[in-house]
Design an enzyme around this catalytic site. Structure first.
Site, mmCIF file in Angstrom:
data_model
loop_
_atom_site.group_PDB
_atom_site.id
_atom_site.type_symbol
_atom_site.label_atom_id
_atom_site.label_comp_id
_atom_site.label_asym_id
_atom_site.label_seq_id
_atom_site.Cartn_x
_atom_site.Cartn_y
_atom_site.Cartn_z
ATOM 1 N N HIS A 195 21.531 -44.850 -11.396
ATOM 2 C CA HIS A 195 21.595 -46.016 -10.325
ATOM 3 C C HIS A 195 21.250 -44.774 -9.407
ATOM 4 C CE1 HIS A 195 21.382 -50.145 -11.550
ATOM 5 N NE2 HIS A 195 22.060 -50.213 -12.057
ATOM 6 N N HIS A 236 24.543 -44.860 -17.086
ATOM 7 C CA HIS A 236 23.520 -46.009 -16.962
ATOM 8 C C HIS A 236 24.393 -46.113 -15.062
ATOM 9 C CE1 HIS A 236 22.491 -50.099 -16.534
ATOM 10 N NE2 HIS A 236 22.986 -50.265 -15.531
ATOM 11 N N GLU A 237 25.194 -45.678 -14.550
ATOM 12 C CA GLU A 237 25.889 -46.165 -13.323
ATOM 13 C C GLU A 237 25.110 -44.721 -12.639
ATOM 14 O OE1 GLU A 237 26.783 -49.267 -12.860
ATOM 15 O OE2 GLU A 237 26.825 -49.580 -14.373
ATOM 16 N N GLU A 294 27.924 -48.797 -9.319
ATOM 17 C CA GLU A 294 26.924 -48.128 -9.364
ATOM 18 C C GLU A 294 27.050 -47.403 -7.553
ATOM 19 O OE1 GLU A 294 23.733 -50.867 -8.742
ATOM 20 O OE2 GLU A 294 25.740 -50.465 -10.025
ATOM 21 N N GLU A 343 18.429 -53.233 -12.290
ATOM 22 C CA GLU A 343 18.909 -52.809 -13.905
ATOM 23 C C GLU A 343 17.866 -53.271 -14.844
ATOM 24 O OE1 GLU A 343 21.920 -52.834 -13.375
ATOM 25 O OE2 GLU A 343 22.189 -52.915 -11.197
ATOM 26 N N GLU A 360 29.127 -56.018 -5.086
ATOM 27 C CA GLU A 360 27.686 -56.396 -5.331
ATOM 28 C C GLU A 360 27.971 -57.808 -6.090
ATOM 29 O OE1 GLU A 360 23.898 -55.409 -8.086
ATOM 30 O OE2 GLU A 360 26.092 -54.323 -8.420
ATOM 31 N N GLY A 379 31.607 -54.737 -15.625
ATOM 32 C CA GLY A 379 31.123 -53.385 -16.974
ATOM 33 C C GLY A 379 32.086 -52.099 -16.020
#
Length: 877
Positions: A305, A301-302, A268, A324, A125, A265
């Site tokens: 996703h 967070h990941e 995903e 996001e 990405e 960081g």
């Protein structure tokens, strides 16, 4: 590396892809300097387009070894640095075999396939897959991937990719292979591969539908003992997403790999998340409470996703906020449920105001959904992530909790397997709530932070309160004449005894404790208010706006004492502190405080000693507004040195007034209990360290900080005490001794030493650029590693205004020199560093001139990568 001026990509020019690739078979034969990739693509024309006979695929810096179409060599082919063109392709579906060669070891951009510390890793990405093979590298081309990885077993005993594992075994000459298949169609940016001498820590999770999922967290050998918190966070994330959003995991395995060289960081990739090891590795002696909280949030967070980003992806990169911003909102809600909701909300708003508000107010401003870009990597911004999350939060307020959940369920059901748009997303909530969201959608389309001005009038005889509200959206480089927004303003009216006045709904204008401001100017009338109320607006920070209300200081102090919404109570105190510090800055360059500061200083002592309040909340309440936020609030011709003096003057006055009470409270917080990363324990330590900072201001020798450093059995207290020493007494012998001890204990751990680099970077004052230059000779500082550069240089430029913004330009030149060096190897890192110049136009004349010269010199560099040039051009515009 692309150094051309760059073509502007416009949302209005979007067209579906001419060709689709329903399935991809990839074979990798890994080699440090010449990895061979064979791609077998099932290609067919898009049913809704009418392409000619030419196929155009994306590429970036790869060597074409061979090319076959339906098994035959291709003669009519054109290869350029960024494209593969084949003329005369068939109208019926066909097979394209592409063999390419790449050099992972030389890939210091950390995009595509690269090799770090002996580990092969991918980052695709936004546009990294084209560095692996030629492909229609865009989010709306979804494919089912089958992958075979071959490598020497001694060098890469673990071979991972997306999806579920298949066959694996040995090959001749000490090689081996592993096969993976992902049954869920995905865009190329979600492809992942990892190979190397890594070790895993494993667990299992049973989904709500009964699927048994094997969980693996892979790290570099010797680090596996620090994976427990990451696994625990992952399992809690999976359970939470089932409970709150009804989302179940859909593969047999879920793997995480932590690597030490990574631009982001984490990433995903479907079923194989790749993480910066900073956000995986933790134990009490190497990770702080902040590290534990960050790991918990980013793991979640990941994982989230998987549905908001993977199962439903974005149609094009203009829709980046669809995955996001929505996923940030989901991880915010998760963290609020895992910890203290008001404390988490304060942290979210502080980040928004320090990172996104300056972006909105400067030359890099853009809508949450941009309409044009030259380099998509430059739009992974606080606006897309943090403001994008705030827009989703507002959407929930506007439609209500029940309709929000129904809208999310409809979105998941309707668009599973799609590459969707913002319009697709909002349409689900319009249907679920049965209300139009056309005006609300302006939050996605208009850049800038709206300002709401409120005038109050109380008629004692009639018992009537009138609020007159005005909204304006500031002009930005790409947008001048802007329409009024739908701004939800949560509110309460307080009686003098702290109780609420009951408020009746007023149709759609006032509903469920929220004022829905939709006009440029609106008047709201409340009858039956029998005594002068205290007005509390923007409770819970219900909209990302700036608020200006004609409210006396006594009302603000009342809210700081009595507001029962703890976020808003903090907001009142933070506003009081901001106004006091800025008054000092404007009246005396920060050297003396206004007379009105006396009562506010007393309030800090009340809050510190209030045992009914969460310790973590008290720690945040005692933390003064940051210098970056104060500088933004100060307006134009800002002098960061005077801002620093004003803040320190106020802090010193609080410390002096409450020295005895703070010392007693600090002593009561010290504990011999074993370290636990839970929220109450972390809150106690946070309050302890904030008090330590106040106490060290008035100490000549830093005795308390040194004592805590010596007794600490965890990184939170050890690093916290050292930071107090280094920022308060950087030249003292006690500080030098403590620093030497810290390096002796942790010198072989780069992530811990990053904390030291960050401390050095944040020491304020005119000597800061020299300290940072000296720190660049530290053995831990390696300029090809993004974590090292972020720890030192980005911390200096982003978290030390008085040190970075030197009138002689020395801070700017230091940053520009680093950008010049790193950009040639890692353009993304160089571009992110360049964003630290974004606020230069708001500084005083000497600093503006120095920054302008530095930026102009940077723009004139030869072969400046497009990523960096785009930021510099927009910053100078």
């Amino acid at each position: 590396m692309r150094s051309e001026v760059g073509t502007t990509i416009n949302l209005s020019d979007y067209a579906p892809p001419s060709y689709l690739v329903p399935s991809v078979a990839l074979t990798f034969r890994l080699h440090p300097n010449r990895t061979i990739v064979k791609a077998v693509l099932d290609v067919r024309r898009h049913p809704d387009t009418a392409p000619g006979d030419e196929l155009v695929f994306d590429g970036d810096g790869i060597e074409l070894v061979s090319l076959r179409l339906n098994g035959a060599p291709v003669d009519d082919v054109e290869i350029t640095p960024d494209q593969l063109r084949i003329a005369g392709v068939p109208h019926e579906p066909f097979t394209l075999e592409i063999e390419t060669a790449i050099d992972p070891e030389a890939n210091l951009a950390l995009s595509g396939l690269y090799r770090s510390n002996g580990v092969y890793c991918t980052q695709c990405e936004a546009e990294g897959f084209r560095r692996i093979t030629y492909f229609p590298d865009r989010p709306d081309v979804l494919s089912v991937y089958t992958v075979r990885i071959e490598a020497p077993k001694a060098d890469a005993p673990v071979l991972l990719s997306n999806g579920n594992p298949g066959a694996a075994g040995d090959l001749p000459d000490g090689w081996h292979f592993a096969e993976w298949h992902d049954p869920w169609p995905k865009p190329s940016y979600l492809f992942a591969l990892v190979g190397g001498d890594i070790v895993g820590a494993f667990d299992r999770f049973t989904t709500m539908g009964g699927r048994d999922v094997k969980l693996g967290v892979y790290v570099e050998r010797g680090k596996e003992s620090r994976t427990g918190w990451a696994i625990d966070s992952l399992k809690r994330s999976m359970k939470w997403d089932e409970d709150v959003f009804g989302r179940e995991y859909d593969l047999d395995v879920f793997n995480i790999v932590a690597v030490s060289d990574f631009n982001m960081g984490a990433m995903e990739n479907k079923g194989l998340n790749v993480f910066n090891d900073k956000y995986v590795l933790a134990d009490p002696t190497t990770a702080t409470d902040t590290d534990y909280a960050n790991i918990e949030t980013i793991i979640a967070h990941e994982y989230f996703h998987n549905w908001t980003g993977n199962r439903i992806t974005c149609r094009d990169w203009f829709q980046l906020c669809l995955k996001e911003g929505l996923t940030v909102y989901r991880d915010h809600e998760f963290s609020a449920d895992m910890r203290s909701r008001p404390v988490r909300r304060i942290a979210e708003v502080r980040l928004l105001k320090s990172a996104q508000f300056p972006e909105d107010g400067g030359p890099l401003a853009h809508p949450v959904r941009p309409t044009a870009y030259r380099e998509i990597n430059n739009f992974y911004t606080a606006t897309v992530y943090e403001k994008g999350s705030e827009v989703v939060r507002m959407l929930r307020i506007v439609v209500g909790d029940d309709a929000f959940r129904a809208g999310m369920d409809l979105y998941f059901d309707r668009h599973d397997g799609d590459a969707a748009t913002i319009e697709d997303f909002l349409a689900c909530f319009e249907e679920a709530s049965n209300r139009p969201l056309t005006q609300f959608a302006l939050w996605y389309h208009q850049a800038g932070t709206p300002q709401v001005t409120v005038e109050t009038d109380y008629d004692t005889a009639k018992g009537r309160l009138t609020l007159t509200m005005h909204q304006s959206v500031p002009a930005t480089p790409d947008q001048t004449d802007k329409e009024p927004m739908h701004i939800p303003i949560a509110f309460a009216l307080f009686r003098p005894d702290g109780s609420h006045f009951p408020i009746a709904d007023q149709s759609d204008l006032v509903k469920n404790g929220v004022i829905h401001l939709t006009k440029r100017r609106d008047t709201i009338i409340f009858d039956g208010i029998e005594e002068q109320p205290v007005v509390s607006l923007l409770r819970g920070f219900s909209a990302p706006v700036t608020l200006d209300i004609d409210q006396p200081e006594t009302d603000r102090i009342f809210l700081a004492r009595h507001e029962d919404d703890l976020y808003t109570r903090w907001q009142a105190l933070d506003r009081l502190a901001t106004d006091t510090i800025l008054a000092s800055y404007r009246q005396s360059n920060g050297e003396t405080l206004p007379a009105s500061a006396t009562s506010l200083i007393g309030l800090y002592g009340e809050i510190a000693g209030d045992e009914t309040l969460d310790a973590a909340w008290r720690a945040l309440a005692l933390t003064l507004p940051g210098e970056t936020t104060l500088g933004r609030e100060a307006g134009l011709n800002v002098d960061p040195d005077a801002i620093h003096v004003a803040r320190e003057t106020f802090l010193a006055a609080i410390a002096e007034r409450h020295a005895t009470a703070f010392a007693d409270l600090y002593d009561s917080l010290l504990s011999d209990e074993s370290y636990r990363p839970d929220a109450p324990s972390a809150g106690r330590r946070a309050l302890e360290l904030v008090l330590l900072d106040y106490l060290t201001v008035s100490e000549a020798d830093g005795g308390r900080a040194r004592a805590l450093f010596d007794r600490a059995d965890n990184m939170t207290e050890e690093a916290g005490a050292l930071e107090v020493l280094m920022l308060r007494q950087p030249e003292s012998g006690e500080t030098a001794t403590a620093r030497a001890a810290f390096e002796n204990r942790h010198g072989d751990n780069p992530l811990v030493m990053d904390k030291l680099l960050g401390m050095i970077a944040r020491i304020p004052g005119p000597d800061a650029p020299g300290r940072v230059l000296q720190a660049m000779t530290h053995p831990n500082y390696i300029e090809t590693n993004p974590n090292r550069v972020r720890a030192l240089v980005a911390s200096f430029a982003g978290a030390n205004p008085s040190g970075f913004h030197r009138p002689d330009g020395s801070g700017y030149r230091l940053l520009a020199d680093v950008i010049g060096r790193v950009a040639s190897q890692n353009p993304q890192l160089g571009a992110r560093l360049a964003t630290h110049f974004r606020s230069w136009k708001g500084l005083d004349a000497a600093r503006r001139d120095a920054a302008h010269k530095t930026l102009s010199d940077l723009r004139n560099m030869r072969d400046l990568p497009l990523d960096v040039r785009d930021i510099i051009d927009r910053t100078l515009s």
